[in-house]
Scaffold this motif. Structure first.
Motif, PDB file in Angstrom:
ATOM      1  N   THR A  83     -29.305   7.273  -5.554  1.00 15.50           N
ATOM      2  CA  THR A  83     -29.243   8.648  -6.070  1.00 15.50           C
ATOM      3  C   THR A  83     -30.636   9.252  -6.126  1.00 15.50           C
ATOM      4  OG1 THR A  83     -27.256   8.099  -7.304  1.00 15.50           O
ATOM      5  CG2 THR A  83     -28.430  10.070  -7.972  1.00 15.50           C
ATOM      6  N   ARG A 143     -27.561  -1.576   1.541  1.00 15.01           N
ATOM      7  CA  ARG A 143     -26.226  -2.011   1.097  1.00 15.01           C
ATOM      8  C   ARG A 143     -25.207  -0.995   1.596  1.00 15.01           C
ATOM      9  NH1 ARG A 143     -27.968  -2.055  -4.840  1.00 15.01           N
ATOM     10  NH2 ARG A 143     -28.677  -4.154  -5.324  1.00 15.01           N
ATOM     11  N   ARG A 144     -23.993  -1.485   1.822  1.00 17.30           N
ATOM     12  CA  ARG A 144     -22.903  -0.572   2.172  1.00 17.30           C
ATOM     13  C   ARG A 144     -22.429   0.141   0.906  1.00 17.30           C
ATOM     14  NH1 ARG A 144     -20.009  -1.181   6.541  1.00 17.30           N
ATOM     15  NH2 ARG A 144     -20.648  -2.733   8.061  1.00 17.30           N
ATOM     16  N   PRO A 145     -21.798   1.304   1.054  1.00 19.73           N
ATOM     17  CA  PRO A 145     -21.277   1.974  -0.147  1.00 19.73           C
ATOM     18  C   PRO A 145     -20.226   1.108  -0.838  1.00 19.73           C
ATOM     19  CG  PRO A 145     -21.002   3.351   1.817  1.00 19.73           C
ATOM     20  CD  PRO A 145     -21.481   2.016   2.282  1.00 19.73           C
ATOM     21  N   ALA A 201     -17.001   0.697  -1.968  1.00 22.83           N
ATOM     22  CA  ALA A 201     -15.723   1.385  -1.787  1.00 22.83           C
ATOM     23  C   ALA A 201     -14.740   0.341  -1.296  1.00 22.83           C
ATOM     24  CB  ALA A 201     -15.845   2.502  -0.772  1.00 22.83           C
ATOM     25  N   GLN A 202     -13.579   0.331  -1.882  1.00 23.57           N
ATOM     26  CA  GLN A 202     -12.581  -0.634  -1.463  1.00 23.57           C
ATOM     27  C   GLN A 202     -11.353   0.081  -0.962  1.00 23.57           C
ATOM     28  OE1 GLN A 202     -12.008  -3.497  -4.604  1.00 23.57           O
ATOM     29  NE2 GLN A 202     -13.729  -4.646  -3.784  1.00 23.57           N
ATOM     30  N   VAL A 203     -10.862  -0.420   0.159  1.00 22.60           N
ATOM     31  CA  VAL A 203      -9.614   0.118   0.666  1.00 22.60           C
ATOM     32  C   VAL A 203      -8.522  -0.359  -0.290  1.00 22.60           C
ATOM     33  CG1 VAL A 203      -8.005   0.135   2.597  1.00 22.60           C
ATOM     34  CG2 VAL A 203     -10.454   0.026   3.021  1.00 22.60           C
ATOM     35  N   PRO A 204      -7.705   0.555  -0.809  1.00 23.47           N
ATOM     36  CA  PRO A 204      -6.675   0.141  -1.756  1.00 23.47           C
ATOM     37  C   PRO A 204      -5.783  -0.946  -1.147  1.00 23.47           C
ATOM     38  CG  PRO A 204      -6.642   2.528  -1.420  1.00 23.47           C
ATOM     39  CD  PRO A 204      -7.659   1.971  -0.488  1.00 23.47           C
ATOM     40  N   TYR A 225       0.157   0.384  -1.790  1.00 23.81           N
ATOM     41  CA  TYR A 225       0.781   1.251  -2.768  1.00 23.81           C
ATOM     42  C   TYR A 225       1.240   0.436  -3.979  1.00 23.81           C
ATOM     43  CZ  TYR A 225       4.334   4.011  -4.995  1.00 23.81           C
ATOM     44  OH  TYR A 225       5.094   4.636  -5.921  1.00 23.81           O
ATOM     45  N   LYS A 226       0.879   0.916  -5.162  1.00 20.90           N
ATOM     46  CA  LYS A 226       1.249   0.217  -6.391  1.00 20.90           C
ATOM     47  C   LYS A 226       2.513   0.872  -6.955  1.00 20.90           C
ATOM     48  CE  LYS A 226      -1.259  -0.725 -10.388  1.00 20.90           C
ATOM     49  NZ  LYS A 226      -2.045   0.399 -10.850  1.00 20.90           N
ATOM     50  N   ALA A 227       3.551   0.060  -7.117  1.00 17.01           N
ATOM     51  CA  ALA A 227       4.831   0.605  -7.563  1.00 17.01           C
ATOM     52  C   ALA A 227       4.776   1.049  -9.017  1.00 17.01           C
ATOM     53  CB  ALA A 227       5.922  -0.437  -7.383  1.00 17.01           C
ATOM     54  N   VAL A 228       5.555   2.058  -9.327  1.00 18.82           N
ATOM     55  CA  VAL A 228       5.648   2.576 -10.685  1.00 18.82           C
ATOM     56  C   VAL A 228       6.758   1.836 -11.443  1.00 18.82           C
ATOM     57  CG1 VAL A 228       6.243   4.607 -12.050  1.00 18.82           C
ATOM     58  CG2 VAL A 228       4.745   4.836 -10.083  1.00 18.82           C
ATOM     59  N   LEU A 229       7.840   1.566 -10.744  1.00 20.90           N
ATOM     60  CA  LEU A 229       8.967   0.868 -11.365  1.00 20.90           C
ATOM     61  C   LEU A 229       8.598  -0.584 -11.621  1.00 20.90           C
ATOM     62  CD1 LEU A 229      12.025   2.096  -9.259  1.00 20.90           C
ATOM     63  CD2 LEU A 229      11.407   2.798 -11.557  1.00 20.90           C
ATOM     64  N   PRO A 230       9.078  -1.167 -12.725  1.00 20.89           N
ATOM     65  CA  PRO A 230       8.811  -2.586 -12.955  1.00 20.89           C
ATOM     66  C   PRO A 230       9.438  -3.438 -11.853  1.00 20.89           C
ATOM     67  CG  PRO A 230      10.374  -1.723 -14.576  1.00 20.89           C
ATOM     68  CD  PRO A 230       9.879  -0.564 -13.786  1.00 20.89           C
ATOM     69  N   ALA A 231       8.791  -4.538 -11.532  1.00 17.78           N
ATOM     70  CA  ALA A 231       9.264  -5.379 -10.419  1.00 17.78           C
ATOM     71  C   ALA A 231      10.614  -6.017 -10.753  1.00 17.78           C
ATOM     72  CB  ALA A 231       8.239  -6.453 -10.116  1.00 17.78           C
TER      73      ALA A 231
END
Ligand code: ZN
Lengths: 362, 217
Positions: free
Chosen positions: B70, B201-203, B205-208, B211-217
């Motif tokens: 920065t 250094r690389r930025p 940042a992580q590729v997600p 998709y994280k589900a909203v409904l319980p498994a």
């Protein structure tokens, strides 16, 4: 000072390096270098990637704007820059560049508010803002209702989102539907093929006792995810176009209803809509219908001016010069959480003085 | 020759004017959080103290790091913008080279290492031989993972005494030394670096993961 101040504006609050040049309320150049594609695989804007891109793009984008406008930097009456709110590191690149140009060219520097710039950009399209004007600002970073009587000095927040910004909800729903990032344009496109009444998604904060001008999109986003997952678990096809259309309908319904209500209750007969989500075709259409019905004049800039750009900063800078507002000092700092009520960061450096009085602060 | 030099790759915000022979004026303020606020006023100040007009400058010298990003970018974008607006060439200098140059002009002899604070328990470092020629680096590493460094300078060395037992000043870079290094190199007909950041250094940042589900498994 010139009747039609010639001002260059720099915008780096998020992932667009924007440089605009404005003469009075006339747009001469609007150069944008976007790093949006570099963020796509991360599903959202990565601040460090945005900051790196701003540094690389700064001088070439300035040059491109000067070339397009057909002016020399020495012709300018001022340099304006987004001082906040936004991503701290990204803002700092723009602010540092603006200071360097202002100092090198002996021009006044104007550190201005990103949100006020989103409102002021409409002057480039529809002439000076009526006083007062109601503004609905909707983007990936903000969703607010603002009342302004003088865009260079008086912007009052009436309401804002209490959780996600409207644009964020578009991004998240696009992810749920597997449509990629950013979500706004693709959801808009899909929705055109869908039925907006197919699914009744919730309208947040729309109850009689809810705050009249605040927004909430988090519950809607979750409702969409639940609905889609439910379908998938049941082994049924997801009607992507219908989901997109019904979701979009819920967002635009709440936004326009509250905006029109705010106009009515505050006796304001002009509504301006800005920010990236203002590029949404259904929002524009619904706002037009409801404003027509309520006798309100709607002002929405063309989509290219709704998203983040340098022209909006130049527009506000030009207005600052025109109204003889104070310029900023070379100690101007980027403020990632600059309050919306602070349209500009003026010269009197109260914080800096207090800081120095304390011996530089420890 | 009239050079304006500055660096924001360490906690110091430093600027100097150099006429090709000597430093005419220089400032140095240590405040890692206010590079953006302090740099341009510091630039204006050194020019005023040197009695020079910005239009007399013949070149700009900027530290390209490595350093915390920065702050580093404040110097680089300022240099790029000033160079553009004033029509001046912009020369890059590795910040560690400037510190090494300063250490040698202050009397340090023999091979040594320069290490600055890279945060996250790491240092940016480079090593120099007895003639001041960089032999290793610049790199970013955990101090404990480096082989023994007999003599070292810089805030990173002073911070990690276990790895740098004989750490000493200078702590941060000075723009005067950076300008002097650049003037020497230019006079000798050697090329300086492009004014581009040495991030190393690389930025983050992580590729997600997905998709994280909203409904319980
Ligand atoms: Zn925006």
């Amino acid at each position: 000072m010139a009747d039609e101040p010639l001002v260059l504006g720099i915008e780096t609050s998020c992932d667009e390096t924007g440089v605009g040049i404005v003469r009075g309320t006339t747009l001469l150049a609007d150069a944008v270098a976007s790093s949006v594609n570099d963020h796509a695989r991360f599903g959202g804007v990565v601040p460090e990637i945005a900051s790196r891109a701003h540094l690389e793009a700064m001088v070439p984008t300035i040059q491109r704007a000067l070339d397009t406008a057909g002016i020399k930097a020495s012709d300018l009456d001022g340099i304006a820059v987004t001082a906040g709110p936004g991503l701290a590191g990204a803002l700092l690149v723009g602010v540092s560049a603006a200071k360097a140009y202002a100092w090198a060219l002996d021009k006044p520097l104007y550190g201005v508010n990103h949100l006020a710039s989103h409102i002021c950009v409409d002057q480039l399209e529809h002439g000076r803002l009526p006083e007062p004007t109601m503004a609905l600002l909707v983007s990936g970073g903000h969703s607010s209702l603002l009342l302004t009587t003088d865009i260079t000095s008086d912007v009052r927040p009436l309401g804002a989102t209490i959780d996600d910004a409207a644009g964020e909800a578009f991004d998240k729903v696009a992810r749920v539907l597997g449509l990629g990032f950013p979500g706004g344009p693709v959801v808009d496109r899909m929705a055109r093929e869908g039925d907006p009444k197919a699914i009744a998604f919730p309208r947040g904060l729309s109850g009689a006792k809810d705050p009249a001008y605040d927004f909430s999109f988090s519950g809607l986003k979750t409702a969409v995810a639940r609905w889609v997952e439910g379908r998938r678990r049941a082994g049924e096809d997801v009607p992507v176009a219908d989901v997109a259309a019904s979701f979009q309908e819920a967002v635009t319904d709440v936004l326009t209803r509250k905006a029109v209500k705010a106009c009515r209750e505050n006796g304001v007969d002009h509504l301006m809509i800005g920010g990236g989500v203002a590029a949404n075709s259904r929002l524009r259409e619904m706002a037009q219908q409801r404003c027509d019905k309520a006798g309100i004049t709607l002002r929405v800039p063309r989509p290219g001016l709704c998203t983040d750009n340098g022209a909006m900063v130049a527009a506000l800078g030009s207005e600052m010069v025109w109204r003889g507002r104070a310029s900023s000092s070379l100690e101007l700092s980027a403020d990632s959480s600059l309050p919306v009520t602070e349209v500009s960061v003026p010269h009197n450096d109260v914080h800096g003085e207090a800081y120095r009085a304390l011996g530089g602060g420890a | 020759m009239l050079l304006l030099a500055f660096d924001t790759a360490t906690p110091a915000v430093t600027a100097a004017v150099h006429d090709g022979t000597a430093v005419l004026a220089q400032t140095h303020q240590v405040d890692a959080r206010r590079h953006g606020e302090l740099l341009l006023p510091a630039v204006a100040q050194v020019l005023a103290e040197a009695g020079a007009d910005k239009h007399q400058l013949t070149g700009l010298v900027v530290g390209v790091g490595p350093g915390p990003y920065t702050g580093l970018r404040v110097g680089l974008v300022t240099a790029a913008a000033l160079g553009h607006a004033l029509g001046l060439p912009v020369y890059g200098v590795c910040t560690l080279d400037a510190i090494a140059h300063q250490a040698r002009t202050e009397g340090l002899t023999g091979p040594f290492t320069v290490a600055t604070d890279a945060r996250r328990k790491e240092v940016y470092w480079a090593s120099y031989d007895a003639d001041g020629v960089r032999t290793e680096g610049p790199s970013v590493d955990r101090p404990a993972e480096l082989t023994a460094r007999p003599v070292a300078v810089g805030a990173g060395a002073l911070l990690y005494r276990d790895a740098f037992p004989d750490a000493r000043a200078p702590e941060h870079v000075s723009a005067g030394a950076m300008a002097d290094f650049a003037a020497t190199e230019l006079a000798a007909g050697r090329e300086l670096l492009a004014p581009l950041p040495l991030y190393l250094r690389r930025p983050d940042a992580q590729v997600p993961a997905g998709y994280k589900a909203v409904l319980p498994a």
